[in-house]
Design a protein around this motif. Structure first.
Motif, PDB file in Angstrom:
ATOM      1  N   THR A 317       0.851  -1.181   0.000  1.00 55.70           N
ATOM      2  CA  THR A 317       0.000   0.000   0.000  1.00 55.70           C
ATOM      3  C   THR A 317       0.889   1.234   0.000  1.00 55.70           C
ATOM      4  O   THR A 317       1.894   1.286   0.722  1.00 55.70           O
ATOM      5  N   ALA A 318       0.543   2.225  -0.786  1.00 54.36           N
ATOM      6  CA  ALA A 318       1.308   3.466  -0.803  1.00 54.36           C
ATOM      7  C   ALA A 318       1.280   4.106   0.582  1.00 54.36           C
ATOM      8  O   ALA A 318       0.248   4.134   1.249  1.00 54.36           O
ATOM      9  N   LEU A 319       2.428   4.641   1.011  1.00 50.67           N
ATOM     10  CA  LEU A 319       2.514   5.277   2.324  1.00 50.67           C
ATOM     11  C   LEU A 319       1.532   6.441   2.421  1.00 50.67           C
ATOM     12  O   LEU A 319       0.901   6.638   3.464  1.00 50.67           O
ATOM     13  N   ALA A 320       1.378   7.201   1.332  1.00 52.43           N
ATOM     14  CA  ALA A 320       0.460   8.345   1.357  1.00 52.43           C
ATOM     15  C   ALA A 320      -0.980   7.897   1.546  1.00 52.43           C
ATOM     16  O   ALA A 320      -1.796   8.625   2.102  1.00 52.43           O
ATOM     17  N   ARG A 321      -1.281   6.696   1.109  1.00 56.93           N
ATOM     18  CA  ARG A 321      -2.640   6.182   1.259  1.00 56.93           C
ATOM     19  C   ARG A 321      -2.901   5.717   2.683  1.00 56.93           C
ATOM     20  O   ARG A 321      -3.996   5.883   3.228  1.00 56.93           O
ATOM     21  N   ALA A 322      -1.880   5.134   3.332  1.00 56.95           N
ATOM     22  CA  ALA A 322      -2.049   4.641   4.696  1.00 56.95           C
ATOM     23  C   ALA A 322      -1.945   5.768   5.724  1.00 56.95           C
ATOM     24  O   ALA A 322      -2.641   5.751   6.743  1.00 56.95           O
ATOM     25  N   PHE A 323      -1.078   6.763   5.465  1.00 56.53           N
ATOM     26  CA  PHE A 323      -0.840   7.851   6.422  1.00 56.53           C
ATOM     27  C   PHE A 323      -0.923   9.190   5.681  1.00 56.53           C
ATOM     28  O   PHE A 323       0.092   9.862   5.472  1.00 56.53           O
ATOM     29  N   PHE A 325      -1.772  12.134   6.439  1.00 54.56           N
ATOM     30  CA  PHE A 325      -1.428  13.379   7.125  1.00 54.56           C
ATOM     31  C   PHE A 325       0.064  13.482   7.445  1.00 54.56           C
ATOM     32  O   PHE A 325       0.558  14.578   7.676  1.00 54.56           O
ATOM     33  N   VAL A 326       0.771  12.367   7.500  1.00 51.47           N
ATOM     34  CA  VAL A 326       2.175  12.417   7.940  1.00 51.47           C
ATOM     35  C   VAL A 326       3.102  11.689   6.977  1.00 51.47           C
ATOM     36  O   VAL A 326       4.253  11.447   7.297  1.00 51.47           O
ATOM     37  N   HIS A 327       2.634  11.314   5.785  1.00 55.75           N
ATOM     38  CA  HIS A 327       3.478  10.515   4.892  1.00 55.75           C
ATOM     39  C   HIS A 327       4.722  11.268   4.445  1.00 55.75           C
ATOM     40  O   HIS A 327       5.777  10.659   4.241  1.00 55.75           O
ATOM     41  N   VAL A 328       4.623  12.588   4.301  1.00 52.50           N
ATOM     42  CA  VAL A 328       5.799  13.355   3.880  1.00 52.50           C
ATOM     43  C   VAL A 328       6.881  13.282   4.945  1.00 52.50           C
ATOM     44  O   VAL A 328       8.063  13.054   4.648  1.00 52.50           O
ATOM     45  N   ASP A 329       6.500  13.468   6.222  1.00 53.97           N
ATOM     46  CA  ASP A 329       7.481  13.395   7.314  1.00 53.97           C
ATOM     47  C   ASP A 329       8.063  11.994   7.431  1.00 53.97           C
ATOM     48  O   ASP A 329       9.279  11.821   7.627  1.00 53.97           O
ATOM     49  N   LEU A 330       7.211  10.966   7.331  1.00 53.44           N
ATOM     50  CA  LEU A 330       7.710   9.590   7.442  1.00 53.44           C
ATOM     51  C   LEU A 330       8.650   9.255   6.292  1.00 53.44           C
ATOM     52  O   LEU A 330       9.681   8.593   6.493  1.00 53.44           O
ATOM     53  N   ALA A 331       8.316   9.689   5.078  1.00 57.29           N
ATOM     54  CA  ALA A 331       9.186   9.419   3.933  1.00 57.29           C
ATOM     55  C   ALA A 331      10.534  10.104   4.101  1.00 57.29           C
ATOM     56  O   ALA A 331      11.591   9.521   3.807  1.00 57.29           O
ATOM     57  N   ARG A 332      10.510  11.339   4.590  1.00 59.55           N
ATOM     58  CA  ARG A 332      11.776  12.055   4.807  1.00 59.55           C
ATOM     59  C   ARG A 332      12.630  11.349   5.853  1.00 59.55           C
ATOM     60  O   ARG A 332      13.837  11.175   5.672  1.00 59.55           O
ATOM     61  N   ARG A 345      14.351   9.661  14.961  1.00 62.97           N
ATOM     62  CA  ARG A 345      13.323   9.717  15.999  1.00 62.97           C
ATOM     63  C   ARG A 345      12.530  11.023  15.909  1.00 62.97           C
ATOM     64  O   ARG A 345      13.066  12.060  15.514  1.00 62.97           O
ATOM     65  N   ALA A 346      11.278  10.938  16.286  1.00 60.97           N
ATOM     66  CA  ALA A 346      10.424  12.122  16.409  1.00 60.97           C
ATOM     67  C   ALA A 346       9.482  11.891  17.577  1.00 60.97           C
ATOM     68  O   ALA A 346       8.904  10.808  17.706  1.00 60.97           O
ATOM     69  N   ALA A 347       9.344  12.883  18.440  1.00 62.69           N
ATOM     70  CA  ALA A 347       8.475  12.731  19.609  1.00 62.69           C
ATOM     71  C   ALA A 347       7.022  12.582  19.191  1.00 62.69           C
ATOM     72  O   ALA A 347       6.266  11.830  19.815  1.00 62.69           O
ATOM     73  N   ARG A 348       6.631  13.267  18.115  1.00 61.01           N
ATOM     74  CA  ARG A 348       5.270  13.151  17.621  1.00 61.01           C
ATOM     75  C   ARG A 348       5.224  13.626  16.180  1.00 61.01           C
ATOM     76  O   ARG A 348       6.014  14.463  15.753  1.00 61.01           O
ATOM     77  N   ARG A 365       9.937   6.003  15.631  1.00 66.91           N
ATOM     78  CA  ARG A 365      11.316   5.589  15.357  1.00 66.91           C
ATOM     79  C   ARG A 365      11.365   4.967  13.969  1.00 66.91           C
ATOM     80  O   ARG A 365      10.559   4.107  13.637  1.00 66.91           O
ATOM     81  N   VAL A 366      12.329   5.404  13.168  1.00 71.72           N
ATOM     82  CA  VAL A 366      12.527   4.864  11.825  1.00 71.72           C
ATOM     83  C   VAL A 366      13.943   4.303  11.765  1.00 71.72           C
ATOM     84  O   VAL A 366      14.917   5.031  11.946  1.00 71.72           O
ATOM     85  N   LEU A 367      14.058   3.003  11.524  1.00 70.23           N
ATOM     86  CA  LEU A 367      15.338   2.320  11.541  1.00 70.23           C
ATOM     87  C   LEU A 367      15.678   1.818  10.146  1.00 70.23           C
ATOM     88  O   LEU A 367      14.812   1.288   9.445  1.00 70.23           O
ATOM     89  N   PRO A 368      16.946   1.957   9.706  1.00 63.94           N
ATOM     90  CA  PRO A 368      17.337   1.395   8.410  1.00 63.94           C
ATOM     91  C   PRO A 368      17.303  -0.129   8.477  1.00 63.94           C
ATOM     92  O   PRO A 368      17.705  -0.733   9.464  1.00 63.94           O
ATOM     93  N   ALA A 369      16.816  -0.743   7.405  1.00 64.39           N
ATOM     94  CA  ALA A 369      16.647  -2.193   7.403  1.00 64.39           C
ATOM     95  C   ALA A 369      17.406  -2.859   6.273  1.00 64.39           C
ATOM     96  O   ALA A 369      17.077  -3.960   5.870  1.00 64.39           O
ATOM     97  N   GLY A 370      18.410  -2.188   5.741  1.00 64.50           N
ATOM     98  CA  GLY A 370      19.211  -2.788   4.688  1.00 64.50           C
ATOM     99  C   GLY A 370      18.625  -2.503   3.320  1.00 64.50           C
ATOM    100  O   GLY A 370      17.421  -2.584   3.111  1.00 64.50           O
ATOM    101  N   GLY A 371      19.502  -2.163   2.361  1.00 67.40           N
ATOM    102  CA  GLY A 371      19.015  -1.856   1.020  1.00 67.40           C
ATOM    103  C   GLY A 371      18.133  -0.633   1.036  1.00 67.40           C
ATOM    104  O   GLY A 371      18.445   0.389   1.641  1.00 67.40           O
TER     105      GLY A 371
END
Length: 767
Positions: A317-323, A325-332, A345-348, A365-371
């Motif tokens: 599912t596209a991230l913008a479709r699931a989130f 309101f915050v997909h731009v921040d999560l993608a960044r 990390r982001a508090a909110r 929390r966004v962690l690198p998962a390889g590749g």
């Protein structure tokens, strides 16, 4: 789909909150409406054909029939489509009649199955279609899993969709070679379903929870050809009567129509998926393309799906479709995590919100998962804009405490005793005296916290590793604030929070990512070695190579795309001691080091066997036995030809390979091969051979499927395009010809490509 959604049951009231669950509910509603519209369109089409009505009147006629019979429009549409498909007794409506329609005696199961089929046919991906077919159609029949494999031109089966199966098990059955297991071969060869009510025969593995669990294997057909295979699984032995078999066959038949949506195999790393599914907090695995691309949610665990208002894990599912309101921040954050190899990390998220916006994501929390993958973890709360609700959500495993510095002692809440592994009758320990209970490495952090509160008179927090009386170590977050009277610190108050679970989770994920990074590095090295090996064994012929007799040869090899690096193509043009010339080309199924090692084995074996002087048919039979005994269970297609300069005769055979192209007098002709099996399919197979005489000026093209294979076209179309292009370029020299054909190649499957051009020269006049 226009107009007021409320008139058809839209969740617009729930949408007023604009919360994630409301958006997810709206999305499900829109999908239900799309499936409903699809079913009604199918029924209208059937009525158009049966009653010879104009399309614009068929929909009105359908509504009138529904009113006359007292059925819902969807139920009547399901009956009509089932009848048109031959899934039930015929529904016949006189052309001049507006009713009555057929009696409502049709089983509910048939209608439910048809609605499930319509929903699956409107799914965006094969994986989504598989989940729809299982949950809405097969689960009521007792089934708990569905596997869909697509047949590829190498003879293998590739898993393109599954439901009810674990990620690790799906990875284990991602590819199925043509040679095994026997049940798959039988169904594909005969197109007859196989019903295994008490599981497969002993010693024959098939996906499923236990050896005796029932399975059903069915071929998937599309336009009178077999495009794949489906496996339906049950949790245990199950009697599958005629009704159940008919229902399963009808539902699974829909899968054949959705295989065109199959893209690349799922890229989610199975071990990561299993780790995310074990977490007690929302989490998802993102595939993050280049900067311009939209990240894709490859996997969402149960808690994450629940936070979005769903009840099951989703994927693709596209991230913008699931989130939204915050997909731009999560993608960044995901791109930054991948680029820097560091946790973000982001508090909110979002940082600020307007009234009516959905609740924020907390502790992201966004962690690198390889590749190109990243893992996102977060917390959320159900209420909007209430700080107290967010505070309560943080109170799990939390215990307040208070220390007095003026002789009043220490007070713990009952939960603190459990955190420190102490009995309720033991005296509580002041914060400053925890030194002997923490790991030596953390004693400085404890001293800094105490000094911050008592000397600098400000609040602070830290995480300490507490050693319990039984030797167990817990991670405890300590937050404390000073109690001040008339400018003097008289005590401190704070909370202890056991964060051991989250620390263990993060440690496990870190270890997993480290392991994946190491594996990725090893894979890079393996690919480099494989590429060097491929180039050493099958070098390009940069110009024209003159062969004994009257042949000139040009050959090219183009490696696979970046993600695969190297494949299993080989070719050979070899002068033999008896004066004949060996012409060969082959293609191992798959990519990577295993494909290359298989290629080396077959290439060397073919060269050695050619020196026996035996016919191409016999050489291919021997090469088939070598393939069956090559480690890794490889399969391959190949063409083997012997050219005799004395009479310019070409004797040749083919093991499931594409037809050679003969250019003669400016026209292209396909040399159709015998209908023989690919190498490694079955033992002791007898191959056939054909003979053709060549003339001066003839050019023969041998090639592999990477030159012409396209994702959404058949190989016949690709071969026809190649023949037309070769005919246009027929006047060029062989080296120019192969370069031009490579430059205009129509293949788009990222496969490796080999092409060999052999031209017969005119012999000089005898002196």
């Amino acid at each position: 789909m226009t107009g007021s959604a409320d008139s058809t049951g839209s969740p617009s009231a729930a949408r007023a909150d604009r919360g994630f669950p409301a958006l997810a509910a709206e999305n499900r509603w829109l999908r239900d409406q799309l499936a409903r519209r699809h079913l009604l369109d199918l029924a209208a089409g059937a009525l158009t054909a049966q009653l010879r009505l104009p399309p614009c009147e068929a929909a009105e006629h359908l509504s009138a029939l529904a009113q006359a019979t007292g059925l819902s429009t969807e139920d009547l549409a399901a009956d009509i489509v089932n009848a048109a498909a031959g899934d039930g007794s015929a529904v016949t409506v006189p052309p001049e009649s507006d009713g009555p329609a057929p009696e409502d005696g049709r089983p509910v199961e048939e209608r439910r199955a048809r609605r499930a089929a319509a929903a699956a046919e409107t799914a965006d991906t094969v994986g989504e279609a598989a989940r729809t077919l299982l949950e809405e159609g097969l689960a009521p029949l007792g089934a708990d899993s569905l596997w869909l494999w697509q047949r590829v031109d190498s003879g293998c089966l590739r898993l393109v969709g599954s439901a009810g199966a674990g990620a690790a098990e799906a990875a284990a059955w991602q590819w199925i070679p043509p040679a095994a297991p026997e049940a798959f071969r039988a169904v594909l060869a005969e197109n007859i379903p196989l019903w295994l009510e008490e599981g497969p025969p002993a010693g024959e593995p098939l996906p499923g929870p236990t050896a005796r669990a029932a399975r059903a294997l069915l071929s998937l057909r599309r336009r009178d050809r077999t495009v794949g295979l489906a496996l339906v699984g049950w949790p245990g032995p199950t009697t599958l009567d005629a009704t159940a078999r008919r229902a399963v066959t009808g539902l699974v038949g829909v899968a054949g129509t959705v295989l065109d949506a199959a893209g690349s195999p799922p890229a989610a790393v199975p071990v990561l998926v299993d780790v995310l599914d074990s977490l007690a907090r929302p989490a998802m695995l993102l595939a993050v393309p280049d900067t311009a691309g939209e990240p894709i949610v490859e996997h969402l665990n149960e808690e994450g799906a629940g936070a979005l208002g769903g009840t099951a894990s989703g994927s693709d599912t596209a991230l913008a479709r699931a989130f939204p309101f915050v997909h731009v921040d999560l993608a960044r954050m995901a791109r930054r995590a991948i680029g820097t190899a560091r946790t973000q990390r982001a508090a909110r998220l979002p940082l600020s919100a307007a009234p009516g916006d959905p609740p924020p994501l907390l502790d992201v929390r966004v962690l690198p998962a390889g590749g190109k993958h990243a893992v996102v973890m977060w917390h959320t709360v159900g209420a909007t804009g209430l700080a107290a609700a967010r505070a309560v959500a943080r109170l799990q495993n939390t215990a307040p405490f208070q220390d007095s510095l003026t002789g009043g002692g220490t007070v713990w809440s009952p939960e603190a005793y459990g955190i420190f592994g102490m009995a309720r009758d033991e005296p509580p320990v002041p914060l400053a005296e925890l030194r002997d209970r923490v790991r030596p490495d953390d004693r400085e952090a404890l001293a800094d916290l105490v000094a911050t509160v008592t000397e600098r008179q400000t609040g602070g927090q830290t995480v300490l590793r507490i050693v319990l009386p039984d030797g167990t170590v817990r991670h405890v977050r300590v937050a404390a604030e000073p109690l001040i009277a008339e400018g003097t610190v008289t005590g401190l108050a704070g909370v202890y929070q056991d964060v051991s679970d989250s620390r263990r989770t993060e440690a496990a994920l870190t270890a997993t990512f480290d392991h994946l990074t190491a594996l990725h590095g090893q894979a890079e090295l393996r690919h480099q070695l494989a590429l060097q090996l491929q180039q050493a064994i099958v070098p390009e012929v940069p110009g024209l190579q003159e062969m004994p007799g009257d042949l000139v040869v040009a050959a090219r090899y183009r490696p696979a795309a970046e993600e695969y690096r190297v494949g299993g193509d080989w070719y050979d043009v070899l002068a033999l001691p008896d004066g004949r010339i060996l012409l060969a080309v082959g293609d191992i199924a798959g990519h990577g080091i295993d494909a290359v090692t298989g290629m080396v084995a077959l290439h060397n074996a073919q060269r050695a066997l050619a020196f026996t002087g035996r016919s191409p048919r016999r050489l291919m039979e021997w090469l088939n036995e070598v393939t069956l005994r090559t480690s890794g269970g490889v399969t391959a297609t190949a063409v083997c030809a012997l050219y005799d300069p004395e009479d310019r005769g070409l004797l040749w055979t083919s093991a499931g390979h594409l037809p050679m192209v003969l250019l003669r007098d400016g026209r292209a002709r396909l040399l159709e091969p015998p209908r023989d099996l690919l190498l490694g399919a079955v033992p002791s197979y007898a191959y056939h051979e054909q003979r053709i005489g060549l003339r001066p000026g003839d050019t023969l093209l041998l090639y592999t499927d990477g030159l012409i294979e396209r994702r959404h076209d058949g190989l016949d179309e690709g071969v026809a395009r190649l023949a037309a292009e070769a005919e246009r370029l027929a006047g060029h020299a062989p080296d120019t010809l192969v370069d031009a054909l490579l430059a205009t190649a129509a293949g788009d499957t990222d496969d490796d490509t080999s092409i060999v051009a052999v031209r017969v020269r005119a012999r000089p006049p005898a002196r």
